[in-house]
Design a protein around this motif. Structure first.
Motif, mmCIF file in Angstrom:
data_model
loop_
_atom_site.group_PDB
_atom_site.id
_atom_site.type_symbol
_atom_site.label_atom_id
_atom_site.label_comp_id
_atom_site.label_asym_id
_atom_site.label_seq_id
_atom_site.Cartn_x
_atom_site.Cartn_y
_atom_site.Cartn_z
ATOM 1 N N ARG A 1 -6.358 -17.966 2.399
ATOM 2 C CA ARG A 1 -5.372 -17.263 3.223
ATOM 3 C C ARG A 1 -4.297 -16.691 2.310
ATOM 4 O O ARG A 1 -3.714 -17.425 1.514
ATOM 5 N N ILE A 2 -4.016 -15.405 2.453
ATOM 6 C CA ILE A 2 -2.992 -14.771 1.621
ATOM 7 C C ILE A 2 -2.264 -13.706 2.424
ATOM 8 O O ILE A 2 -2.894 -12.882 3.089
ATOM 9 N N ALA A 3 -0.948 -13.737 2.352
ATOM 10 C CA ALA A 3 -0.129 -12.660 2.906
ATOM 11 C C ALA A 3 0.994 -12.359 1.924
ATOM 12 O O ALA A 3 1.430 -13.234 1.171
ATOM 13 N N LEU A 4 1.450 -11.120 1.950
ATOM 14 C CA LEU A 4 2.466 -10.647 1.016
ATOM 15 C C LEU A 4 3.769 -10.353 1.730
ATOM 16 O O LEU A 4 3.785 -9.901 2.879
ATOM 17 N N GLY A 5 4.862 -10.588 1.027
ATOM 18 C CA GLY A 5 6.181 -10.201 1.504
ATOM 19 C C GLY A 5 6.867 -9.347 0.458
ATOM 20 O O GLY A 5 6.478 -9.331 -0.710
ATOM 21 N N GLU B 1 -12.945 -11.589 -1.020
ATOM 22 C CA GLU B 1 -13.440 -11.641 -2.405
ATOM 23 C C GLU B 1 -13.535 -13.077 -2.920
ATOM 24 O O GLU B 1 -14.339 -13.365 -3.810
ATOM 25 N N LEU B 2 -12.737 -13.972 -2.361
ATOM 26 C CA LEU B 2 -12.692 -15.344 -2.859
ATOM 27 C C LEU B 2 -13.698 -16.272 -2.186
ATOM 28 O O LEU B 2 -14.255 -17.169 -2.838
ATOM 29 N N ILE B 3 -13.911 -16.089 -0.894
ATOM 30 C CA ILE B 3 -14.734 -17.035 -0.130
ATOM 31 C C ILE B 3 -16.172 -17.056 -0.661
ATOM 32 O O ILE B 3 -16.802 -16.016 -0.840
ATOM 33 N N GLY B 4 -16.620 -18.285 -0.946
ATOM 34 C CA GLY B 4 -17.966 -18.474 -1.480
ATOM 35 C C GLY B 4 -18.055 -18.419 -2.990
ATOM 36 O O GLY B 4 -19.132 -18.668 -3.555
ATOM 37 N N ILE C 1 -10.040 -15.997 -9.368
ATOM 38 C CA ILE C 1 -8.807 -15.746 -8.617
ATOM 39 C C ILE C 1 -8.129 -14.471 -9.101
ATOM 40 O O ILE C 1 -7.708 -13.626 -8.297
ATOM 41 N N ARG C 2 -8.022 -14.302 -10.404
ATOM 42 C CA ARG C 2 -7.331 -13.119 -10.931
ATOM 43 C C ARG C 2 -8.108 -11.835 -10.637
ATOM 44 O O ARG C 2 -7.500 -10.786 -10.353
ATOM 45 N N ARG C 3 -9.429 -11.889 -10.687
ATOM 46 C CA ARG C 3 -10.216 -10.695 -10.370
ATOM 47 C C ARG C 3 -10.078 -10.329 -8.895
ATOM 48 O O ARG C 3 -9.956 -9.151 -8.540
ATOM 49 N N ALA C 4 -10.084 -11.324 -8.041
ATOM 50 C CA ALA C 4 -9.905 -11.052 -6.613
ATOM 51 C C ALA C 4 -8.501 -10.513 -6.327
ATOM 52 O O ALA C 4 -8.334 -9.591 -5.513
ATOM 53 N N ALA C 5 -7.507 -11.076 -7.001
ATOM 54 C CA ALA C 5 -6.118 -10.666 -6.778
ATOM 55 C C ALA C 5 -5.891 -9.201 -7.119
ATOM 56 O O ALA C 5 -4.976 -8.565 -6.564
ATOM 57 N N ASN C 6 -6.693 -8.651 -7.999
ATOM 58 C CA ASN C 6 -6.544 -7.243 -8.384
ATOM 59 C C ASN C 6 -6.769 -6.288 -7.213
ATOM 60 O O ASN C 6 -6.376 -5.121 -7.280
ATOM 61 N N HIS C 7 -7.394 -6.780 -6.151
ATOM 62 C CA HIS C 7 -7.603 -5.936 -4.969
ATOM 63 C C HIS C 7 -6.389 -5.926 -4.036
ATOM 64 O O HIS C 7 -6.377 -5.190 -3.044
#
Length: 330
Positions: free
Chosen positions: A261-265, A280-283, A291-297
């Protein structure tokens, strides 16, 4: 400040009746509303004080859900021992907000309804061009000082950032907002807040005469293993340049991500759920590289301006840092 009438509601039915006109505002802690009244941005004809309404200041942390009354004080919720253990990101989002004095006064419902700190919105006497305050007048921030403005969810009519921290955690973990007017209803937090589109003066799902009575969160493993990261220009009493509420649940093998779960403020016109990063993270294996590769999206779809383009770089970093901290609790 415009002169106004003042009424104290004796009960929910009384509050609904007294608050049923366009020029009426509900008053609780008043930390944002009164400030805007002094700036002549808010000009209500009537204030309805709801602080005496019974039963709306309770905090209940159960095994399956958390229910927070809308009149509970921010400081009370932030320091609640069961909530800190069950929903660390929620507690962190509250005690990283405002100052101790404001947290002691401000209510949870009011916190959700706080309005943007865009200086053009607040400058009623010196700036005419603000579609949020004066629909149809333009948006001065588009060609003005916009370092603190949104890169996600903006439009040609408004790029003002939603300022709150708690709402970011609420959106990340599928929170619900209980609303009472002539009828009672429950709204998903993600649907409650509105992107500006062509009507930036309509900021949320409330209609005339409605007010928030409670906030609810389902208790999940990802909420238990959660973190709220806030990056700002100074370490206290400052709004986020970018923030992230993040939580993870791992499979029984302890290595594979089952839920994220991720949300931005601080970067969007509303609290911004980042479902593309979650998907991108699940599974995937729970490693820093994944984590860092997924975060790039996380900044996909951003529309920066020259002064706030740094937020596009910041977004993946706050997502990754928040997730890596959440891993320690998963």
């Amino acid at each position: 400040m415009r002169s106004f009438a003042y009424h104290r509601a004796s009960g929910v039915a009384s509050a609904i009746q007294l608050g049923s006109t366009d020029e009426t505002r509900f008053l609780a802690g008043g930390t944002n509303l009164v400030d805007l009244m002094k700036c002549n941005v808010e000009r209500p004809a009537t204030l309805v004080d709801v602080t005496a309404l019974p039963g709306l200041d309770q905090v209940d942390v159960g095994p399956a859900r958390i229910r927070i009354g809308s009149l509970a004080r921010m400081s009370t919720v932030a320091d609640h021992p069961d909530l800190k253990a069950t929903a660390p990101a929620v507690s962190e989002s509250l005690w990283r907000a405002a100052s101790a004095q404001i947290r002691n006064m401000a209510t949870m419902g009011g916190n959700l309804l706080q309005r943007t700190r865009c200086p053009y919105f607040r400058d009623e006497s010196g700036n005419v061009s603000c579609n949020k305050r004066n629909p149809g007048s333009g948006c001065a921030a588009l060609s003005g000082v916009n370092r603190n403005h949104a890169v996600l969810g903006g439009s040609e009519f408004c790029i003002a950032t939603y300022p709150g921290d708690f709402a970011t955690a609420l959106v990340a973990f599928d929170g619900l907002i209980h609303v009472r007017g002539r009828d009672s209803r429950v709204v998903k937090a993600n649907d409650f807040f509105r992107s500006p589109g062509s009507t930036p003066h309509i900021e949320n799902d409330l209609t005339v005469g409605e007010f928030i009575t409670a906030i609810e969160l389902p208790v999940t493993q990802s909420l238990r293993a959660s973190h709220y990261l806030k990056v700002r220009d100074r370490s206290s009493y400052e709004f986020a340049a970018a923030s992230a509420a993040a939580g993870l649940e791992l499979e029984k093998d302890g290595r594979t991500i089952k839920d994220a779960r991720i949300a931005l403020g601080g970067v969007g016109t509303k609290p911004w759920r980042v479902r593309v990063v979650e998907a991108e993270l699940i599974g995937k294996p729970c490693t820093e590289d994944v984590i860092r590769r997924a975060a790039n999206h996380g900044a996909e779809g951003a529309h920066p301006l020259p002064q706030n383009a740094f937020k596009v770089t910041l977004i993946p970093r706050v997502i990754a840092r928040a997730l890596i901290e959440a891993v320690r609790l998963a």
